[in-house]
Design a protein around this motif. Sequence first.
Motif, mmCIF file in Angstrom:
data_model
loop_
_atom_site.group_PDB
_atom_site.id
_atom_site.type_symbol
_atom_site.label_atom_id
_atom_site.label_comp_id
_atom_site.label_asym_id
_atom_site.label_seq_id
_atom_site.Cartn_x
_atom_site.Cartn_y
_atom_site.Cartn_z
ATOM 1 N N PRO A 1 14.567 -24.613 -4.718
ATOM 2 C CA PRO A 1 15.807 -24.999 -4.307
ATOM 3 C C PRO A 1 16.843 -24.227 -5.373
ATOM 4 C CG PRO A 1 14.161 -26.033 -6.022
ATOM 5 C CD PRO A 1 13.380 -24.993 -4.973
ATOM 6 N N LEU A 2 18.020 -24.132 -5.294
ATOM 7 C CA LEU A 2 18.661 -23.538 -5.986
ATOM 8 C C LEU A 2 19.624 -23.772 -7.006
ATOM 9 C CD1 LEU A 2 20.697 -21.259 -6.323
ATOM 10 C CD2 LEU A 2 22.914 -22.338 -4.950
ATOM 11 N N LEU A 3 19.819 -25.534 -6.437
ATOM 12 C CA LEU A 3 19.903 -26.263 -8.330
ATOM 13 C C LEU A 3 18.633 -26.465 -9.045
ATOM 14 C CD1 LEU A 3 22.425 -29.269 -6.372
ATOM 15 C CD2 LEU A 3 22.985 -27.209 -7.226
ATOM 16 N N GLY A 4 19.194 -26.621 -10.341
ATOM 17 C CA GLY A 4 18.232 -26.449 -11.949
ATOM 18 C C GLY A 4 16.902 -25.339 -11.747
ATOM 19 N N MET A 5 17.710 -24.384 -11.061
ATOM 20 C CA MET A 5 16.497 -23.167 -10.849
ATOM 21 C C MET A 5 17.188 -22.235 -12.465
ATOM 22 S SD MET A 5 14.842 -21.383 -9.116
ATOM 23 C CE MET A 5 15.864 -21.024 -7.105
ATOM 24 N N ILE A 6 16.564 -21.733 -13.295
ATOM 25 C CA ILE A 6 15.839 -21.637 -14.680
ATOM 26 C C ILE A 6 15.975 -20.156 -14.422
ATOM 27 C CG2 ILE A 6 15.191 -21.252 -17.140
ATOM 28 C CD1 ILE A 6 13.797 -24.342 -16.196
ATOM 29 N N HIS A 7 16.785 -19.538 -15.668
ATOM 30 C CA HIS A 7 17.614 -18.046 -15.473
ATOM 31 C C HIS A 7 15.964 -17.105 -16.697
ATOM 32 C CE1 HIS A 7 20.250 -14.555 -15.435
ATOM 33 N NE2 HIS A 7 19.320 -14.258 -15.330
ATOM 34 N N LEU A 8 15.807 -16.607 -16.344
ATOM 35 C CA LEU A 8 13.911 -16.403 -17.073
ATOM 36 C C LEU A 8 14.809 -15.001 -18.181
ATOM 37 C CD1 LEU A 8 10.883 -16.340 -15.281
ATOM 38 C CD2 LEU A 8 11.657 -18.601 -16.790
ATOM 39 N N ARG A 9 15.238 -13.854 -17.099
ATOM 40 C CA ARG A 9 15.148 -12.741 -17.725
ATOM 41 C C ARG A 9 16.449 -11.763 -16.878
ATOM 42 N NH1 ARG A 9 9.600 -13.113 -16.775
ATOM 43 N NH2 ARG A 9 9.130 -11.567 -15.098
ATOM 44 N N ASN A 10 16.487 -10.891 -16.631
ATOM 45 C CA ASN A 10 17.944 -9.820 -16.313
ATOM 46 C C ASN A 10 17.563 -8.318 -17.123
ATOM 47 O OD1 ASN A 10 19.323 -11.751 -15.131
ATOM 48 N ND2 ASN A 10 20.784 -9.905 -14.799
ATOM 49 N N HIS A 11 17.199 -7.583 -15.959
ATOM 50 C CA HIS A 11 17.359 -6.396 -16.489
ATOM 51 C C HIS A 11 18.403 -5.349 -14.998
ATOM 52 C CE1 HIS A 11 15.743 -2.235 -16.598
ATOM 53 N NE2 HIS A 11 16.145 -1.765 -15.489
ATOM 54 N N VAL A 12 19.303 -5.104 -16.654
ATOM 55 C CA VAL A 12 20.324 -3.961 -15.123
ATOM 56 C C VAL A 12 20.706 -2.398 -15.818
ATOM 57 C CG1 VAL A 12 23.567 -3.980 -15.701
ATOM 58 C CG2 VAL A 12 22.257 -5.957 -15.425
ATOM 59 N N GLU A 13 21.222 -2.197 -14.383
ATOM 60 C CA GLU A 13 21.169 0.064 -15.605
ATOM 61 C C GLU A 13 22.346 0.043 -14.578
ATOM 62 O OE1 GLU A 13 18.292 1.461 -12.421
ATOM 63 O OE2 GLU A 13 16.485 0.622 -14.027
ATOM 64 N N GLN A 14 22.890 0.593 -15.490
ATOM 65 C CA GLN A 14 24.163 1.060 -15.515
ATOM 66 C C GLN A 14 24.501 2.404 -15.178
ATOM 67 O OE1 GLN A 14 27.852 -1.261 -16.200
ATOM 68 N NE2 GLN A 14 28.400 0.845 -15.056
ATOM 69 N N TYR A 15 25.104 3.320 -13.829
ATOM 70 C CA TYR A 15 24.115 4.334 -14.254
ATOM 71 C C TYR A 15 26.283 5.475 -14.127
ATOM 72 C CZ TYR A 15 20.849 3.138 -11.100
ATOM 73 O OH TYR A 15 19.559 2.277 -11.211
ATOM 74 N N SER A 16 27.613 4.873 -14.029
ATOM 75 C CA SER A 16 28.718 5.066 -14.018
ATOM 76 C C SER A 16 29.458 4.375 -14.830
ATOM 77 C CB SER A 16 28.751 6.225 -13.599
ATOM 78 O OG SER A 16 29.269 5.656 -12.055
ATOM 79 N N PRO A 17 30.455 4.379 -15.759
ATOM 80 C CA PRO A 17 31.799 3.273 -15.390
ATOM 81 C C PRO A 17 31.746 3.168 -14.234
ATOM 82 C CG PRO A 17 31.757 4.927 -17.724
ATOM 83 C CD PRO A 17 30.646 5.908 -16.187
#
Length: 306
Positions: free
Chosen positions: A97-113
């Motif tokens: 279910p989409l509603l009530g979903m808990i955000h645990l963590r994030n990993h982002v890779e920014q390769y260039s501006p």
Amino acid sequence: MIQAQPVILGELPSLSKLYVNAAANAARRRVLGTPPRRKLPAVSHEVRDVTADVENLTSYQHFLGETASDILPAGFVHALAFPVTMSVMNRDDFPLPLLGMIHLRNHVEQYSPIQFTQSLDIRAWAENLTGHRAGTQVDVVAEVRHHASQVLLWRGVSTYLAKGVFLPGIDKAGTSNSAAQTDFKPPFPTALWQLGVDTGRSYAAVSGDFNPIHLSGLSAKALGLRGSIAHGMYLASRALADVGSVKAEAFTWDVAFEAPVFLPARVALDISTSQAASGAWERSEYVAWNPRSGRRHFIGSVAALG
């Protein structure tokens, strides 16, 4: 990575419509008693030729405390891609279910501006449906490419938990957010944030994320919370803004959420920075906590890529 041909969307989906549809789907599943699915949809969603709105970008930068710039902040790119990732999670064949979903963590890779004038293609899919001690978790991946050259500019993996949802055939033991298990002694803060009760609505206005758990106490209580909470990506993006322009043009950005920030709130933040032998910036680590109780809200890091 998903190998199937993507579902091409004509435009960025409306997040408000996605939330309304998610509520309708949840009600329909309860009434019909639809049995839960055990696997993720083997598709990705894609929107092509997307450009940032400069007024929205400026509003975002001002609200987050970012330096005004023609370069899209990494958190803004996440917000730009978020409707596409949400459209994947809003599919009828998505098992959680989409509603009530808990955000645990994030990993982002920014390769260039990424310049605000650049035309972008955004693709998203879900993977790694696994058990968690408190329910079932899933990774939702978003990739942002330059429209003309198809060069990968940004990649983000968001991990979510459907608390209390245990799918048949998926181990309940699973994994947990191990960062929350470590002892924590609050350091001397380098910043103290004062977050008003309207913080969730204000961030929704610049990000487009009108999830009811962030908008008001009443809407949050309807989804089982004792009050409205700050967006996880608002907190993470504000910490990234506090790291500032010292970071490299290409970097990784991680955050693990441990305890929600109920609004209004005061949040203490500490940032520590390390340098390479050459003296160049190499890595910054940050931690945020409740200055009254000492309970940790989230931890994260930003490190030079490559």
